[in-house]
Design a protein around this motif. Structure first.
Motif, PDB file in Angstrom:
ATOM      1  N   ALA A  85       0.821  -1.216   0.000  1.00  0.00           N
ATOM      2  CA  ALA A  85       0.000   0.000   0.000  1.00  0.00           C
ATOM      3  C   ALA A  85       0.852   1.263   0.000  1.00  0.00           C
ATOM      4  O   ALA A  85       0.435   2.302  -0.515  1.00  0.00           O
ATOM      5  N   SER A  86       2.064   1.188   0.569  1.00  0.00           N
ATOM      6  CA  SER A  86       2.952   2.354   0.626  1.00  0.00           C
ATOM      7  C   SER A  86       3.879   2.442  -0.587  1.00  0.00           C
ATOM      8  O   SER A  86       4.748   3.303  -0.634  1.00  0.00           O
ATOM      9  N   GLY A  87       3.696   1.540  -1.565  1.00  0.00           N
ATOM     10  CA  GLY A  87       4.491   1.606  -2.787  1.00  0.00           C
ATOM     11  C   GLY A  87       5.794   0.840  -2.744  1.00  0.00           C
ATOM     12  O   GLY A  87       6.643   1.013  -3.627  1.00  0.00           O
ATOM     13  N   GLN A  88       5.983  -0.035  -1.752  1.00  0.00           N
ATOM     14  CA  GLN A  88       7.186  -0.867  -1.675  1.00  0.00           C
ATOM     15  C   GLN A  88       6.830  -2.259  -2.200  1.00  0.00           C
ATOM     16  O   GLN A  88       6.212  -3.050  -1.498  1.00  0.00           O
ATOM     17  N   TYR A  89       7.253  -2.528  -3.426  1.00  0.00           N
ATOM     18  CA  TYR A  89       6.808  -3.730  -4.104  1.00  0.00           C
ATOM     19  C   TYR A  89       7.827  -4.864  -4.061  1.00  0.00           C
ATOM     20  O   TYR A  89       7.561  -5.937  -4.602  1.00  0.00           O
ATOM     21  N   ASP A  90       8.965  -4.649  -3.445  1.00  0.00           N
ATOM     22  CA  ASP A  90       9.945  -5.729  -3.349  1.00  0.00           C
ATOM     23  C   ASP A  90       9.544  -6.701  -2.246  1.00  0.00           C
ATOM     24  O   ASP A  90       8.585  -6.474  -1.507  1.00  0.00           O
ATOM     25  N   ASP A  91      10.281  -7.817  -2.128  1.00  0.00           N
ATOM     26  CA  ASP A  91       9.960  -8.823  -1.114  1.00  0.00           C
ATOM     27  C   ASP A  91      10.156  -8.251   0.289  1.00  0.00           C
ATOM     28  O   ASP A  91      11.021  -7.398   0.513  1.00  0.00           O
ATOM     29  N   PRO A  92       9.343  -8.715   1.269  1.00  0.00           N
ATOM     30  CA  PRO A  92       9.489  -8.223   2.644  1.00  0.00           C
ATOM     31  C   PRO A  92      10.888  -8.482   3.201  1.00  0.00           C
ATOM     32  O   PRO A  92      11.650  -9.309   2.683  1.00  0.00           O
ATOM     33  N   LEU A  93      11.218  -7.777   4.286  1.00  0.00           N
ATOM     34  CA  LEU A  93      12.563  -7.835   4.850  1.00  0.00           C
ATOM     35  C   LEU A  93      12.928  -9.246   5.309  1.00  0.00           C
ATOM     36  O   LEU A  93      14.060  -9.681   5.145  1.00  0.00           O
ATOM     37  N   ARG A  94      12.007  -9.966   5.913  1.00  0.00           N
ATOM     38  CA  ARG A  94      12.290 -11.291   6.460  1.00  0.00           C
ATOM     39  C   ARG A  94      11.900 -12.401   5.489  1.00  0.00           C
ATOM     40  O   ARG A  94      11.641 -13.525   5.900  1.00  0.00           O
ATOM     41  N   TRP A  95      11.893 -12.099   4.198  1.00  0.00           N
ATOM     42  CA  TRP A  95      11.438 -13.066   3.208  1.00  0.00           C
ATOM     43  C   TRP A  95      12.308 -14.320   3.214  1.00  0.00           C
ATOM     44  O   TRP A  95      11.812 -15.437   3.147  1.00  0.00           O
ATOM     45  N   ARG A 121       2.914 -12.075  -3.785  1.00  0.00           N
ATOM     46  CA  ARG A 121       4.131 -11.790  -4.557  1.00  0.00           C
ATOM     47  C   ARG A 121       3.786 -11.435  -6.000  1.00  0.00           C
ATOM     48  O   ARG A 121       4.383 -10.526  -6.587  1.00  0.00           O
ATOM     49  N   LEU A 122       2.817 -12.148  -6.577  1.00  0.00           N
ATOM     50  CA  LEU A 122       2.366 -11.833  -7.936  1.00  0.00           C
ATOM     51  C   LEU A 122       1.749 -10.438  -7.986  1.00  0.00           C
ATOM     52  O   LEU A 122       1.982  -9.673  -8.942  1.00  0.00           O
ATOM     53  N   LEU A 123       0.980 -10.091  -6.950  1.00  0.00           N
ATOM     54  CA  LEU A 123       0.384  -8.754  -6.882  1.00  0.00           C
ATOM     55  C   LEU A 123       1.464  -7.681  -6.814  1.00  0.00           C
ATOM     56  O   LEU A 123       1.369  -6.647  -7.489  1.00  0.00           O
ATOM     57  N   GLY A 124       2.511  -7.910  -6.009  1.00  0.00           N
ATOM     58  CA  GLY A 124       3.603  -6.944  -5.910  1.00  0.00           C
ATOM     59  C   GLY A 124       4.298  -6.743  -7.246  1.00  0.00           C
ATOM     60  O   GLY A 124       4.592  -5.607  -7.642  1.00  0.00           O
ATOM     61  N   ASN A 125       4.558  -7.836  -7.967  1.00  0.00           N
ATOM     62  CA  ASN A 125       5.214  -7.731  -9.271  1.00  0.00           C
ATOM     63  C   ASN A 125       4.333  -6.984 -10.276  1.00  0.00           C
ATOM     64  O   ASN A 125       4.822  -6.177 -11.078  1.00  0.00           O
ATOM     65  N   THR A 126       3.028  -7.263 -10.211  1.00  0.00           N
ATOM     66  CA  THR A 126       2.103  -6.589 -11.125  1.00  0.00           C
ATOM     67  C   THR A 126       2.029  -5.098 -10.842  1.00  0.00           C
ATOM     68  O   THR A 126       2.059  -4.271 -11.764  1.00  0.00           O
TER      69      THR A 126
END
Length: 354
Positions: A85-95, A121-126
């Motif tokens: 929601a804040s525009g950070q689309y990469d994987d989470p820190l503890r991925w 993850r697919l949503l983030g990439n999209t």
């Protein structure tokens, strides 16, 4: 369906484990504190109260354990959604921490929500791709508008020059000359109108082309004649030759004319009077044709060919060259530049023939 079944199995196993643990703890406690009850088979009121309390406490503790076990991934998912929601689309820190090192699979209990993790993850990439496409589209729109704004200067310069000549009281122009000047002013006003209409073009990341077959030699000849006839180009020497007499290509005549005009205007504006500007049109091998513009002027540095966001006011001389390069590349063409300070410039445009 697999996701719901996996959750149901996890809960079933958890409650079965809870039931077994409670039974074992109650039996062991009874054996330690009331062994005679186990051997005689008789129960006491104290034991019954104790068993009820112990079962309730163990039940609550187990529920808390199950809630923590299944809730930990849910909290991870909530944090991930906040990042999206804040525009950070990469994987989470503890991925990487929630994955096993050997098989690169999700650890328990995160593997329970495997499908949800995959879709997030697919949503983030999209979302990341959509944002990049939007940025590219906005950049293309800015460059398109700035290119048109730059090209508006050319017809305005024509109109200003010819109108100044007409109102100059020191000269008396014949009616034929006045008619010629007014005709040129009308042509440049129509060109201005076309450029203004181009501002309304919808740009979706690429320059819109309206290609059709045209004689490129005639197109170049008209453009050279147009620039060389301008009042501010009267002190420059223009030469054009072509071989063969006709070369047909598919192109957007208006945009390709803008590109060639920009290169010719640059050769005039940024060189001293008396500069010789030669235009050669030829057919090369492998269905390739070339437009070569050479001058014996002062030359320039290739650092002027850059994005307009990096140009300062003193570097704006390279903007026309940058615009021409964009329009030529939109035709799947190639612009080659050979130039050194005080040694002149050679510009080569190569386009594919049908």
């Amino acid at each position: 369906m697999n996701f719901m079944l996996r959750i149901a199995l996890q809960l079933l196993l958890a409650f079965f484990f809870l039931f077994v643990c409670i039974q074992v703890i109650v039996i062991v406690t009874a054996w330690l504190f009331w062994p005679q009850m186990i051997t005689d088979g008789k129960s006491s009121g104290t034991y019954e109260i104790y068993a009820v309390i112990l079962c309730a406490v163990l039940f609550l503790l187990t529920l808390l354990l199950i809630g923590w076990y299944l809730g930990k991934p849910v909290y991870f998912i909530v944090v991930w959604i906040r990042r999206l929601a804040s525009g950070q689309y990469d994987d989470p820190l503890r991925w990487h921490e929630i994955h096993s090192r050997e098989k690169e699979k999700l650890k328990m209990p995160y593997s329970v929500y495997k499908e949800l993790f995959e879709h997030l993850r697919l949503l983030g990439n999209t979302l990341q791709k959509n944002e990049k496409d939007l940025q590219n589209s906005e950049r293309a729109k800015r460059e398109w508008i700035q290119g048109i704004s730059h090209d508006l200067k050319t017809p305005l310069t024509y109109i200003s020059g010819y109108s100044t000549m007409l109102i100059n009281a020191e000269y008396r122009w014949s009616k034929e000359e006045q008619r010629e000047f007014l005709s040129l002013i009308q042509q440049k006003a129509a060109h201005l109108q076309e450029l203004v209409q181009d501002l309304n073009e919808t740009i979706e990341g690429e320059i819109p082309l309206k290609s059709k077959e045209a004689d490129i030699i005639e197109l170049v000849r008209r453009t050279v004649a147009d620039v060389s006839s301008a009042p501010w180009a009267a002190d420059y020497v223009f030469i054009m030759n072509s071989k063969p007499d006709q070369i047909r290509v598919f192109c957007d005549q208006k945009l390709l004319t803008r590109a060639i005009r920009n290169l010719l205007v640059n050769a005039v504006v940024h060189n001293p009077k008396g500069t010789r500007i030669a235009v050669h049109v030829s057919q090369l091998q492998d269905r390739v044709m070339e437009i070569r513009i050479e001058d014996n002027g002062i030359g320039f540095s290739k650092t002027l060919i850059k994005s307009n966001s990096a140009l300062t006011t003193s570097e704006r001389s390279g903007l026309g060259l940058f615009i021409a390069q964009q329009l030529i590349e939109a035709h799947n063409g190639e612009l080659t530049i050979i130039s050194k300070p005080n040694e002149g410039t050679c510009l080569s445009i190569k386009l594919m023939m049908p």
